[in-house]
Design a protein around this motif. Structure first.
Motif, PDB file in Angstrom:
ATOM      1  N   ILE A 150      23.795 -60.469  26.416  1.00  0.00           N
ATOM      2  CA  ILE A 150      22.476 -60.717  25.826  1.00  0.00           C
ATOM      3  C   ILE A 150      22.039 -59.592  24.895  1.00  0.00           C
ATOM      4  N   ALA A 151      22.749 -58.456  24.931  1.00  0.00           N
ATOM      5  CA  ALA A 151      22.403 -57.355  24.028  1.00  0.00           C
ATOM      6  C   ALA A 151      23.592 -56.413  23.914  1.00  0.00           C
ATOM      7  N   GLN A 152      23.687 -55.788  22.738  1.00  0.00           N
ATOM      8  CA  GLN A 152      24.712 -54.771  22.508  1.00  0.00           C
ATOM      9  C   GLN A 152      24.200 -53.820  21.441  1.00  0.00           C
ATOM     10  N   VAL A 153      24.282 -52.518  21.716  1.00  0.00           N
ATOM     11  CA  VAL A 153      23.896 -51.511  20.731  1.00  0.00           C
ATOM     12  C   VAL A 153      24.943 -50.399  20.741  1.00  0.00           C
ATOM     13  N   LYS A 154      25.106 -49.777  19.590  1.00  0.00           N
ATOM     14  CA  LYS A 154      26.022 -48.647  19.468  1.00  0.00           C
ATOM     15  C   LYS A 154      25.272 -47.387  19.886  1.00  0.00           C
ATOM     16  N   VAL A 155      25.919 -46.563  20.723  1.00  0.00           N
ATOM     17  CA  VAL A 155      25.319 -45.326  21.220  1.00  0.00           C
ATOM     18  C   VAL A 155      26.344 -44.198  21.145  1.00  0.00           C
ATOM     19  N   SER A 156      25.876 -43.008  21.422  1.00  0.00           N
ATOM     20  CA  SER A 156      26.755 -41.842  21.480  1.00  0.00           C
ATOM     21  C   SER A 156      27.764 -42.017  22.617  1.00  0.00           C
ATOM     22  N   PRO A 157      28.985 -41.519  22.446  1.00  0.00           N
ATOM     23  CA  PRO A 157      29.949 -41.600  23.556  1.00  0.00           C
ATOM     24  C   PRO A 157      29.531 -40.729  24.742  1.00  0.00           C
ATOM     25  N   HIS A 158      28.521 -39.883  24.538  1.00  0.00           N
ATOM     26  CA  HIS A 158      28.030 -39.006  25.602  1.00  0.00           C
ATOM     27  C   HIS A 158      26.821 -39.603  26.323  1.00  0.00           C
ATOM     28  N   TYR A 159      26.455 -40.823  25.965  1.00  0.00           N
ATOM     29  CA  TYR A 159      25.323 -41.498  26.605  1.00  0.00           C
ATOM     30  C   TYR A 159      25.555 -41.532  28.112  1.00  0.00           C
ATOM     31  N   LYS A 160      24.542 -41.189  28.866  1.00  0.00           N
ATOM     32  CA  LYS A 160      24.643 -41.185  30.328  1.00  0.00           C
ATOM     33  C   LYS A 160      24.131 -42.520  30.869  1.00  0.00           C
ATOM     34  N   LEU A 161      25.049 -43.307  31.391  1.00  0.00           N
ATOM     35  CA  LEU A 161      24.655 -44.579  31.991  1.00  0.00           C
ATOM     36  C   LEU A 161      24.253 -44.322  33.436  1.00  0.00           C
ATOM     37  N   ASN A 162      22.968 -44.498  33.708  1.00  0.00           N
ATOM     38  CA  ASN A 162      22.462 -44.419  35.075  1.00  0.00           C
ATOM     39  C   ASN A 162      21.341 -45.444  35.209  1.00  0.00           C
ATOM     40  N   ARG A 163      20.861 -45.615  36.402  1.00  0.00           N
ATOM     41  CA  ARG A 163      19.852 -46.648  36.669  1.00  0.00           C
ATOM     42  C   ARG A 163      18.586 -46.442  35.838  1.00  0.00           C
ATOM     43  N   ASN A 164      18.087 -45.212  35.763  1.00  0.00           N
ATOM     44  CA  ASN A 164      16.853 -44.957  35.005  1.00  0.00           C
ATOM     45  C   ASN A 164      17.034 -45.258  33.520  1.00  0.00           C
ATOM     46  N   ASN A 165      18.139 -44.811  32.933  1.00  0.00           N
ATOM     47  CA  ASN A 165      18.374 -45.083  31.518  1.00  0.00           C
ATOM     48  C   ASN A 165      18.540 -46.578  31.253  1.00  0.00           C
ATOM     49  N   ALA A 166      19.194 -47.270  32.176  1.00  0.00           N
ATOM     50  CA  ALA A 166      19.378 -48.716  32.015  1.00  0.00           C
ATOM     51  C   ALA A 166      18.032 -49.435  32.081  1.00  0.00           C
ATOM     52  N   LEU A 167      17.192 -49.064  33.042  1.00  0.00           N
ATOM     53  CA  LEU A 167      15.870 -49.690  33.147  1.00  0.00           C
ATOM     54  C   LEU A 167      15.016 -49.412  31.912  1.00  0.00           C
ATOM     55  N   THR A 168      15.079 -48.201  31.395  1.00  0.00           N
ATOM     56  CA  THR A 168      14.330 -47.859  30.181  1.00  0.00           C
ATOM     57  C   THR A 168      14.812 -48.716  29.011  1.00  0.00           C
ATOM     58  N   TRP A 169      16.110 -48.904  28.896  1.00  0.00           N
ATOM     59  CA  TRP A 169      16.661 -49.721  27.815  1.00  0.00           C
ATOM     60  C   TRP A 169      16.176 -51.169  27.933  1.00  0.00           C
ATOM     61  N   ILE A 170      16.179 -51.700  29.142  1.00  0.00           N
ATOM     62  CA  ILE A 170      15.704 -53.071  29.371  1.00  0.00           C
ATOM     63  C   ILE A 170      14.213 -53.169  29.025  1.00  0.00           C
ATOM     64  N   GLU A 171      13.433 -52.206  29.513  1.00  0.00           N
ATOM     65  CA  GLU A 171      11.983 -52.206  29.252  1.00  0.00           C
ATOM     66  C   GLU A 171      11.655 -52.084  27.763  1.00  0.00           C
ATOM     67  N   ASN A 172      12.530 -51.463  26.995  1.00  0.00           N
ATOM     68  CA  ASN A 172      12.339 -51.312  25.551  1.00  0.00           C
ATOM     69  C   ASN A 172      12.995 -52.458  24.773  1.00  0.00           C
ATOM     70  N   ALA A 173      13.130 -53.593  25.428  1.00  0.00           N
ATOM     71  CA  ALA A 173      13.657 -54.808  24.802  1.00  0.00           C
ATOM     72  C   ALA A 173      15.036 -54.607  24.189  1.00  0.00           C
TER      73      ALA A 173
END
Length: 150
Positions: free
Chosen positions: A122-145
């Motif tokens: 449902i979504a795909q964005v290009k990010v830095s290879p150093h992006y930290k995938l964790n629960r808080n970052n994922a929720l923030t991404w979802i909340e920011n549409a």
């Protein structure tokens, strides 16, 4: 080619070499087309206690099996380092969030991907290879549409 210190067969080469670390022998297993050995390990001395034991079909087949397993484990480890995922639940829906790192030599990057409960992207964005995938970052991404994180 089946010589006492060099066997080539089934896409593999086994080469018995002098062990630089001690007075013994080692065997190096090369997969066809690869410049570096997939496996290097100690090799048994022969009966004269000076020369290496000659390669034979059973030893060669065991070496192929062992070297193949080393390669498989290395590939699994690399895949795990480059592909991460987690499940996130919100009040509205459940999501699978994935981070796929593309290890380009000149310009590495990653994709942050969201999938719904049915596995549809449902979504795909290009990010830095150093992006930290964790629960808080994922929720923030979802909340920011699903807008690209800063």
């Amino acid at each position: 080619m089946h010589e006492p210190r060099l066997w080539k067969d089934k896409g593999w080469t086994a080469r018995v070499i002098k062990n630089d670390d001690d007075e013994g022998w080692a065997v190096a297993m090369f997969k066809e087309g690869e410049p570096e050995p997939a496996l290097v390990g100690p090799w048994t001395m022969g009966r004269d206690k000076k020369n290496p034991k000659p390669l034979d079909v059973n030893a060669f087949n065991t070496l192929i099996k062992t070297a193949s397993e080393v390669i498989r484990r290395h590939e699994q480890q690399l895949h795990a380092q480059l592909n991460k995922s987690l499940m996130v639940s919100t009040d509205d829906a459940d999501y699978k969030i994935l981070l796929k790192i593309i290890p380009d030599e000149d310009d590495p990057y990653a994709y942050l991907i969201a999938e719904d409960a049915a596995g549809e992207q449902i979504a795909q964005v290009k990010v830095s290879p150093h992006y930290k995938l964790n629960r808080n970052n994922a929720l923030t991404w979802i909340e920011n549409a699903f807008r690209r994180p800063e």
